[in-house]
Design a protein around this motif. Structure first.
Motif, PDB file in Angstrom:
ATOM      1  N   GLU A  15       0.830  -1.212   0.000  1.00  0.00           N
ATOM      2  CA  GLU A  15       0.000   0.000   0.000  1.00  0.00           C
ATOM      3  C   GLU A  15       0.863   1.261   0.000  1.00  0.00           C
ATOM      4  O   GLU A  15       0.534   2.254  -0.666  1.00  0.00           O
ATOM      5  N   LEU A  18       2.078   1.852  -3.494  1.00  0.00           N
ATOM      6  CA  LEU A  18       1.037   2.390  -4.372  1.00  0.00           C
ATOM      7  C   LEU A  18       0.778   3.869  -4.063  1.00  0.00           C
ATOM      8  O   LEU A  18       0.537   4.661  -4.983  1.00  0.00           O
ATOM      9  N   ARG A  19       0.847   4.234  -2.786  1.00  0.00           N
ATOM     10  CA  ARG A  19       0.674   5.649  -2.444  1.00  0.00           C
ATOM     11  C   ARG A  19       1.775   6.502  -3.051  1.00  0.00           C
ATOM     12  O   ARG A  19       1.536   7.628  -3.497  1.00  0.00           O
ATOM     13  N   PHE A  51      -4.374  -7.363  -1.978  1.00  0.00           N
ATOM     14  CA  PHE A  51      -3.930  -5.964  -1.998  1.00  0.00           C
ATOM     15  C   PHE A  51      -4.571  -5.197  -3.153  1.00  0.00           C
ATOM     16  O   PHE A  51      -5.105  -4.096  -2.962  1.00  0.00           O
ATOM     17  N   SER A  55      -7.297  -2.140  -2.817  1.00  0.00           N
ATOM     18  CA  SER A  55      -6.674  -0.842  -3.089  1.00  0.00           C
ATOM     19  C   SER A  55      -7.641   0.117  -3.773  1.00  0.00           C
ATOM     20  O   SER A  55      -7.486   1.346  -3.663  1.00  0.00           O
TER      21      SER A  55
END
Length: 472
Positions: A15, A18-19, A51, A55
């Motif tokens: 995560e 991805l941020r 995930f 997401s």
């Protein structure tokens, strides 16, 4: 869900990546790549699926099959059809015939205004001897993929090949961030199954922390209840997971499989492994051992000592595979004809002696994680000591480095028996073995499943203490 017990850190890391991709939207190169590796059946694919699903980002999950380049590209087109990428239909309709073309189509399908996820599973199936796929991946990443706000996740079960993908001199070197997914640790297994610390270690040895096997263990059930159920079902995860993993790692005729079976049977030295493998010659045996250690299936260990030693020992690195090779694999025909009760009886007979040796690597790992504490100092190396004739054998050696140490920090004995505490006879034996190794008053340690019944120890650890090595 049970298969995600203990996976919070791994999900959080994905995560975060991805941020970072999302934060870089509008920049020249917002793309990021994660290279996830781990043994088969530890839950890599399911972790990434979970995930991606939670997401909220559009994603494409592609899994290679290794059948042929044409079939793998056809599979990409089919996987694109069920993707949530807004323009994934481009890939499905075009049906690319090369990976160069496929990567161009994938880049065109990725949105430019928000973060997305692109997953390529079983990457080692796509890697060829001449590095063509790696070169095409590198070119596509540098030229188009990295310019899109995408998190590229590359997944692989062949540990050595996934490590090589990011190694110096290879086309994709330093383009991905490495991530390793291991099996569930003993604390996670215990929490998932509702077991006390000692029983959690037993479950970890039998299941290897593989989520698929743990999922079949009824919560709160004892070891023998679980084994009784699993051995009555020839297609239980406990029975079939090893065969499927081995079939994917080695062709049926591979000599390494024979050598692995010899090690799994309990042989640890080069000479004894050669004999158990049917009298295999030294050169082919060495090649097989190198292959097995490169794949991280077998661990090759030297004694930790103040003096050099050539007394190398081999063991199966994965606890579940060690259990299967020794106690289940040889009995598969018996189990398939409905006589798992006979297998269970033999496991009961040999369980105490098998477990006593099998638990040693887990205990050493736990100590290495716990220290320093209020009993012992930090130990950069935690191993064992033995001689060629086994007249001196010490279960635990803590040292400043391995295998040739400058300083021994502590040494100890493991007694992993029910209703049999570490006593003065065990302590006397530990002192004798210490005297054979060093004249220094190195601190002595006991690790006992059933407590300690004598004074004179510098440190004592039980199952509950060891389980704190893996905080939940």
């Amino acid at each position: 869900m049970v298969d995600f017990v203990g996976r919070r850190q791994e999900l959080a890391r994905l995560e975060r990546e991805l941020r970072k991709v999302a934060a870089g939207v509008g920049g020249e190169r917002p793309g990021r790549c994660v290279m996830l590796r781990g043994r088969r059946r530890v839950g890599k694919s399911r972790l990434v699926e979970r995930f991606a699903e939670r997401s909220g980002a559009p994603f494409l999950f592609y899994a290679a099959t290794g059948a042929s380049p044409r079939d793998d590209l056809a599979r990409l087109a089919r996987d694109a059809q069920v993707s949530t990428l807004p323009l994934a239909g481009l890939v499905a309709a075009a049906r690319p015939e090369s990976w160069d073309a496929a990567f161009d189509l994938l880049a065109a399908a990725l949105p430019a205004d928000r973060a997305s996820v692109l997953v390529i599973d079983e990457v080692p199936y796509l890697m060829d001897a001449d590095g063509a796929f790696e070169g095409m991946l590198q070119r596509a990443w540098d030229r188009v993929l990295e310019t899109k706000p995408v998190l590229l996740v590359l997944i692989g079960s062949d540990l050595s090949m996934m490590e090589a993908l990011n190694s110096y001199g290879r086309p994709f070197h330093q383009r991905g961030r490495e991530m390793v997914l291991g099996p569930l640790n003993p604390a996670e297994v215990g929490r998932m199954l509702g077991l006390e610390p000692a029983e959690a270690f037993d479950a970890a040895l039998v299941t290897g922390g593989l989520p698929l096997i743990c999922a079949e263990w009824p919560r709160g059930a004892g070891l023998w209840d679980f084994l009784g159920e699993a051995l009555s079902d020839p297609v239980s995860a406990l029975l079939v997971s090893a065969e499927r993993s081995l079939a994917a790692e080695f062709p049926p005729q591979a000599q390494a499989r024979t050598v692995l079976a010899a090690i799994g049977s309990g042989e640890r030295t080069f000479t004894n492994i050669a004999r158990a493998a049917g009298g295999i010659g030294a050169t082919p045996l060495q090649r097989a051992l190198e292959l097995l250690t490169d794949k991280r299936i077998v661990a090759a260990e030297l004694p930790v000592s103040l003096r050099p030693s050539k007394d190398r020992r081999y063991r199966v690195a994965d606890p579940y595979l060690r259990f299967w090779l020794h106690l289940l694999g040889p009995a598969m025909e018996e189990i398939e004809r409905g006589r798992g009760d006979l297998t269970l009886a033999r496991i009961r007979e040999s369980w105490t002696s098998w477990r006593g040796r099998a638990v040693e690597p887990l205990i050493r790992e736990a100590l290495a994680r716990i220290l320093p504490d209020d009993q012992l100092p930090a130990a950069p190396a935690v191993g064992g000591y033995w001689t060629r004739t086994n007249d001196v054998e010490i279960d635990i050696i803590g040292a400043d480095r391995a295998p040739i140490a400058k300083e021994l920090l502590f040494l100890g004995s493991i007694k992993w028996l029910e209703q049999s505490p570490f006593d003065r006879h065990d302590l006397a034996a530990l002192h004798r073995h210490r005297a054979a190794l060093t004249d220094e008053p190195v601190p002595v340690v006991a690790v006992s499943r059933s407590g300690v019944g004598c004074p004179g120890l510098d440190a004592v650890y039980g199952p509950g203490d060891l389980l704190t090595a893996w905080p939940l």
